[in-house]
Design an enzyme around this catalytic site. Structure first.
Site, mmCIF file in Angstrom:
data_model
loop_
_atom_site.group_PDB
_atom_site.id
_atom_site.type_symbol
_atom_site.label_atom_id
_atom_site.label_comp_id
_atom_site.label_asym_id
_atom_site.label_seq_id
_atom_site.Cartn_x
_atom_site.Cartn_y
_atom_site.Cartn_z
ATOM 1 N N LEU A 215 0.811 -1.213 0.000
ATOM 2 C CA LEU A 215 0.000 0.000 0.000
ATOM 3 C C LEU A 215 0.850 1.270 0.000
ATOM 4 O O LEU A 215 0.486 2.262 -0.622
ATOM 5 C CB LEU A 215 -0.932 -0.009 1.209
ATOM 6 C CG LEU A 215 -2.098 -0.995 1.126
ATOM 7 C CD1 LEU A 215 -2.750 -1.168 2.491
ATOM 8 C CD2 LEU A 215 -3.131 -0.522 0.112
ATOM 9 N N ASP B 77 13.904 4.266 9.844
ATOM 10 C CA ASP B 77 13.447 3.104 10.604
ATOM 11 C C ASP B 77 12.595 3.636 11.743
ATOM 12 O O ASP B 77 13.107 4.293 12.651
ATOM 13 C CB ASP B 77 14.651 2.318 11.134
ATOM 14 C CG ASP B 77 14.265 1.088 11.945
ATOM 15 O OD1 ASP B 77 13.085 0.958 12.327
ATOM 16 O OD2 ASP B 77 15.155 0.260 12.216
ATOM 17 N N ASN C 29 2.472 4.897 7.354
ATOM 18 C CA ASN C 29 2.022 3.648 6.745
ATOM 19 C C ASN C 29 2.778 2.420 7.247
ATOM 20 O O ASN C 29 2.233 1.317 7.220
ATOM 21 C CB ASN C 29 2.176 3.753 5.219
ATOM 22 C CG ASN C 29 1.983 2.427 4.535
ATOM 23 O OD1 ASN C 29 0.868 1.919 4.428
ATOM 24 N ND2 ASN C 29 3.083 1.835 4.063
ATOM 25 N N TYR D 29 -1.970 -7.087 16.925
ATOM 26 C CA TYR D 29 -2.231 -6.208 15.789
ATOM 27 C C TYR D 29 -3.467 -5.354 16.001
ATOM 28 O O TYR D 29 -3.438 -4.131 15.791
ATOM 29 C CB TYR D 29 -2.385 -7.043 14.516
ATOM 30 C CG TYR D 29 -2.600 -6.200 13.284
ATOM 31 C CD1 TYR D 29 -1.538 -5.518 12.695
ATOM 32 C CD2 TYR D 29 -3.872 -6.075 12.708
ATOM 33 C CE1 TYR D 29 -1.736 -4.737 11.565
ATOM 34 C CE2 TYR D 29 -4.067 -5.300 11.574
ATOM 35 C CZ TYR D 29 -2.997 -4.628 11.015
ATOM 36 O OH TYR D 29 -3.193 -3.835 9.893
ATOM 37 N N LYS E 86 -3.728 -1.101 16.253
ATOM 38 C CA LYS E 86 -4.482 -0.211 15.380
ATOM 39 C C LYS E 86 -5.544 0.577 16.158
ATOM 40 O O LYS E 86 -5.843 1.730 15.820
ATOM 41 C CB LYS E 86 -5.110 -1.004 14.238
ATOM 42 C CG LYS E 86 -4.079 -1.564 13.259
ATOM 43 C CD LYS E 86 -3.182 -0.472 12.680
ATOM 44 C CE LYS E 86 -2.251 -0.999 11.614
ATOM 45 N NZ LYS E 86 -1.384 0.066 11.037
ATOM 46 N N THR F 61 -1.834 -7.891 -0.616
ATOM 47 C CA THR F 61 -0.455 -7.409 -0.651
ATOM 48 C C THR F 61 0.457 -8.449 -0.001
ATOM 49 O O THR F 61 -0.003 -9.439 0.558
ATOM 50 C CB THR F 61 -0.301 -6.081 0.121
ATOM 51 O OG1 THR F 61 -0.525 -6.326 1.521
ATOM 52 C CG2 THR F 61 -1.266 -5.020 -0.381
#
Length: 232
Positions: free
Chosen positions: A13, A53, A81, A157, A161, A190
């Site tokens: 993305l 980084d 991103n 995860y 988010k 992806t």
């Protein structure tokens, strides 16, 4: 023409977002942890490259200094991103270290990057921040049995988010001179997910590009996908 920096822009993305923005005439910086991959992506896309980084404070600061020197001290758009999914571990076996590893990139990374680039964004006439979140970070979406996101259990995860969403809301409230928004690209095929998902990378990048190009009169403190607003 806006000057845009995208973290994690060597693939998926991030790379597609860079491609679309370059095609629209914007000056895009590919921020990459791996300098060689960053140079390859930048050369192919017609962008500029900077090593960054998100887990390394010195690297982030050096990147901000490099971009400031090259642009006259300003940045119009920051796209946070860069992200990791973490290990596919059964929920009862998830450790604090598993969560820490994912949050180091997905939560602390954007904090580090925003802090370093904030002076540059404030020198823009219309500073914009786009935080690439996920529907998996939405309490509304993940608690809806009609949504596929409700079938996933990935504590490291999803919590990262959700935290990024809260950071978005907090930054939008505290920085009224900027436009700060979170986006859910949707389930996109992806490398990040083994090329699974019903959306193309072009479709996934659509909402990122849209929110990266809103300008000074655009919304702030919002969370949306390419179809419209999402519940937090």
């Amino acid at each position: 023409m806006s000057t845009v920096l995208i973290t994690g822009a060597t693939r998926g993305l991030g790379r597609e977002t860079a491609r679309q923005l370059v095609a629209r005439g914007h000056d895009v910086w590919v921020a990459a942890r791996d300098p060689e991959r960053g140079r390859e992506a930048a050369d192919e896309l017609g962008a500029r490259v900077v090593r960054l980084d998100v887990t390394d404070e010195a690297s982030v600061v050096a990147a901000a200094e490099h971009v400031a020197a090259a642009t006259g001290g300003s940045l119009d758009v920051l796209v946070n991103n860069a992200g990791v999914a973490g290990a596919h571990t059964p929920v009862p076996d998830v450790t604090a270290e598993d969560v820490e590893e994912v949050h180091a990139v997905n939560v602390l990374g954007p904090v580090r990057v925003l802090r370093a680039f904030l002076p540059l964004l404030r020198r823009s006439a219309a500073g914009v921040v786009v935080n690439v979140s996920s529907g998996l970070g939405s309490h509304t979406v993940t608690s809806d049995p009609g949504r596929v996101e409700s079938t996933f259990q990935a504590p490291a995860y999803t919590s990262s988010k959700a935290a990024l969403n809260m950071l978005t809301a907090q930054w939008a409230a505290a920085l009224p001179d900027l436009r700060v928004n979170a986006v859910d690209p949707g389930w996109t095929a992806t490398e990040f997910n083994g090329h699974s998902g019903p959306q193309t990378v072009e479709e996934g990048a659509e909402v990122i590009v849209a929110m990266a190009t809103i300008g000074a009169d655009g919304p702030t403190g919002t969370y949306r996908d390419r179809h419209g607003p999402l519940g937090w």
